[in-house]
Design a protein around this motif. Sequence first.
Motif, PDB file in Angstrom:
ATOM      1  N   VAL A   1      45.395  40.665  41.411  1.00  0.00           N
ATOM      2  CA  VAL A   1      44.773  39.446  40.916  1.00  0.00           C
ATOM      3  C   VAL A   1      45.869  38.407  40.725  1.00  0.00           C
TER       4      VAL A   1
ATOM      5  N   GLY B   1      46.791  35.148  38.663  1.00  0.00           N
ATOM      6  CA  GLY B   1      46.567  34.211  37.566  1.00  0.00           C
ATOM      7  C   GLY B   1      45.157  34.129  37.018  1.00  0.00           C
ATOM      8  N   GLU B   2      45.034  33.386  35.939  1.00  0.00           N
ATOM      9  CA  GLU B   2      43.730  33.076  35.367  1.00  0.00           C
ATOM     10  C   GLU B   2      43.322  31.710  35.875  1.00  0.00           C
ATOM     11  N   LEU B   3      42.100  31.616  36.397  1.00  0.00           N
ATOM     12  CA  LEU B   3      41.631  30.387  37.001  1.00  0.00           C
ATOM     13  C   LEU B   3      40.404  29.879  36.264  1.00  0.00           C
ATOM     14  N   ASP B   4      40.267  28.563  36.189  1.00  0.00           N
ATOM     15  CA  ASP B   4      39.146  27.921  35.513  1.00  0.00           C
ATOM     16  C   ASP B   4      38.171  27.392  36.562  1.00  0.00           C
TER      17      ASP B   4
ATOM     18  N   GLU C   1      40.892  24.225  40.981  1.00  0.00           N
ATOM     19  CA  GLU C   1      40.211  24.666  39.766  1.00  0.00           C
ATOM     20  C   GLU C   1      39.325  23.532  39.261  1.00  0.00           C
TER      21      GLU C   1
END
Length: 70
Positions: free
Chosen positions: A11, A13-16, A32
């Motif tokens: 995975v 990163g964290e995505l918005d 994003e």
Amino acid sequence: MFAADLSFVSVIGELDRPGGVVANASIVAVSEVGAHRISIFSRVDGSLVRRMGSEGSGDGQLKDPCGMCF
């Protein structure tokens, strides 16, 4: 991230609310929508390379970026 045979690798990163994805041999760029920015990750290890943009309509600003190409 996926390998050439489409097997799951990791995975990134964290995505918005990701809206669009484009990649070349060295990077993966993701728009994003929720954060009004573009995040760029390394294809080698998935690490964050750079983030660009903020909400607005001025220079360097984005509003709900969706599709991407290069």
